[in-house]
Enzyme design. Sequence first.
Site, PDB file in Angstrom:
ATOM      1  N   SER A 143     -56.158  -4.985  -3.976  1.00 48.36           N
ATOM      2  CA  SER A 143     -56.123  -4.942  -5.432  1.00 48.36           C
ATOM      3  C   SER A 143     -55.858  -3.497  -5.829  1.00 48.36           C
ATOM      4  O   SER A 143     -56.201  -2.571  -5.086  1.00 48.36           O
ATOM      5  CB  SER A 143     -57.467  -5.401  -6.021  1.00 48.36           C
ATOM      6  OG  SER A 143     -57.595  -5.034  -7.384  1.00 48.36           O
ATOM      7  N   ASN A 145     -57.552  -2.069  -7.781  1.00 45.35           N
ATOM      8  CA  ASN A 145     -58.887  -1.526  -8.001  1.00 45.35           C
ATOM      9  C   ASN A 145     -59.546  -0.964  -6.750  1.00 45.35           C
ATOM     10  O   ASN A 145     -60.542  -0.228  -6.858  1.00 45.35           O
ATOM     11  CB  ASN A 145     -59.786  -2.590  -8.626  1.00 45.35           C
ATOM     12  CG  ASN A 145     -59.224  -3.117  -9.926  1.00 45.35           C
ATOM     13  OD1 ASN A 145     -58.290  -2.544 -10.479  1.00 45.35           O
ATOM     14  ND2 ASN A 145     -59.780  -4.222 -10.403  1.00 45.35           N
ATOM     15  N   THR A 190     -72.364  47.515 -18.417  1.00 45.46           N
ATOM     16  CA  THR A 190     -73.044  46.321 -18.890  1.00 45.46           C
ATOM     17  C   THR A 190     -72.814  46.205 -20.389  1.00 45.46           C
ATOM     18  O   THR A 190     -72.907  47.195 -21.117  1.00 45.46           O
ATOM     19  CB  THR A 190     -74.554  46.372 -18.602  1.00 45.46           C
ATOM     20  OG1 THR A 190     -75.112  47.546 -19.201  1.00 45.46           O
ATOM     21  CG2 THR A 190     -74.811  46.405 -17.098  1.00 45.46           C
ATOM     22  N   SER A 321     -42.401  43.994 -20.938  1.00 47.25           N
ATOM     23  CA  SER A 321     -42.014  43.913 -22.341  1.00 47.25           C
ATOM     24  C   SER A 321     -40.500  43.925 -22.470  1.00 47.25           C
ATOM     25  O   SER A 321     -39.799  44.588 -21.702  1.00 47.25           O
ATOM     26  CB  SER A 321     -42.604  45.098 -23.118  1.00 47.25           C
ATOM     27  OG  SER A 321     -42.123  45.123 -24.451  1.00 47.25           O
ATOM     28  N   LYS A 327     -43.262  49.232 -19.497  1.00 48.47           N
ATOM     29  CA  LYS A 327     -44.564  48.577 -19.607  1.00 48.47           C
ATOM     30  C   LYS A 327     -44.700  47.513 -18.517  1.00 48.47           C
ATOM     31  O   LYS A 327     -43.798  46.704 -18.304  1.00 48.47           O
ATOM     32  CB  LYS A 327     -44.719  47.932 -20.982  1.00 48.47           C
ATOM     33  CG  LYS A 327     -46.135  47.442 -21.297  1.00 48.47           C
ATOM     34  CD  LYS A 327     -46.197  46.980 -22.759  1.00 48.47           C
ATOM     35  CE  LYS A 327     -47.625  46.715 -23.185  1.00 48.47           C
ATOM     36  NZ  LYS A 327     -48.169  45.496 -22.584  1.00 48.47           N
TER      37      LYS A 327
END
Length: 480
Positions: A143, A145, A190, A321, A327
């Site tokens: 099947s 399934n 942090t 860029s 860049k």
Amino acid sequence: MDATCPDTRIETDSLGEVAVPASAYWGAHTRRALDHFPSSGQRIPAPFVRALALVKRACAETNVSLKYLDASVGEAICAACDELAQGDLGLQIVVDPFQGGAGTSTNMNVNEVIAGRAAELLGSHRGDRGLVSPLDHVNLHQSTNDVYPTALKVAALFLLKELETETGHLQQAFQVKETAFSSVVKLGRTQMMDAVPMTLGMEFGAFGEAIARDRWRVFKCRERLKQVNLGGTAVGTGLGAPRAYIFKVVERLKALTGVVIARSENLVDATQNLDSFVEVSGILKAYAANLVKIASDLRLLSSGPHGGLGEINLPPRQAGSSIMAGKVNPVIPEAVIQVGLRTMANDQMIGAAASMGQLDLNHLMPLVAHGLLESLTLLNGAVKTFRVHCVEGITPNAEACKAHVAASDTLLTALVPFIGYDRVAGLVAKAKTTGRSVGDLVVAEGVLSSEQVAAVLSPKRMQKLGFDAADEALFKGEKP
């Protein structure tokens, strides 16, 4: 499609006649699925097609061995399954991944293609369903399934094995950098603000440790997927399949695939519940979260190079860029982040789809399959490119790291246990008002000598867990 067209043939299913291309191995059910589910234009993933072909072969071999399937027909079916598993017939799997029917359209597309090719191998034409039937022969004792979720687990296991290997390589790449960068002292941070010094090696070591946990979790995913419901047919009772077949077919599939699978002890449960896929997807989401965090950190550490942190250099991979000449952007971490976010989104979808299954079957199985296999495929590609095109080529900018430490007042935190919080706070305030570096100030104030400052900032000192008697002697100006 015009039934009178010479480039078509007529096939029949339970709903009537359907015209299909004469050149197609697939037939009526696939034609209807193409008409009814033109949702995305995407294809069933190749690992899933391979797994379905192996499931079909295991079923055919088992049926032949038990004499439920003619040996010559079974041999032709197995040969067609091999061609499909190797990718030779992959373009014939044409149904959309987003489909109703809990995967029936995918199962029938595979059945029809295998049957068409098997008929051809037996000397007939690909539309001869009388010689090799998609249902009576290829789908014998099956099947959707039980076939569809079993194939999904096999495909996922294939991809998980690959992901485990790639994750191990990424872990090793970070560990190599941990050693290479162990002498580079830098600021910890942090909440995006300066914190106490550490080494760049320690930072990369933490990345490697996180990936090591992901490697272990990915490995354990195999346990979540190894139980399959093949042989359970429609709802897990095995109705319509002989007992001998049910007990034999999974072992045959295990031998064909080389993956560790076993028949579920409760086939009804394995047919209706998809929580194992949700669990695996959650593990992939955890992995994605680590990848997004690490990739984001690398973008930040490499930012600039003049107006940002610029503490590491990522290997340049493409011009960044179309207007700003020269860049170069952190494109590999950015790609990894996008894969991570997609994986997280898929996890949300998979959990929702699994929860909406009703009674004895989950009708949203195709959505779960698409999301899980997409996440695994994306992660495999992203993890490899992250390592090869980014992590392995990272170099430290030791001078920038050194300058940031020298300019920060967080060095004085190391003095709190020895001269007290209030005196340290006073030195911090004075450093800010005078513009002097904390290193110069503590020497000028007679708190430490220049030799002591150098010792405090040494890589060896940064990697010590807490302070000991030797450190106390150092701050007192004594010989340890």
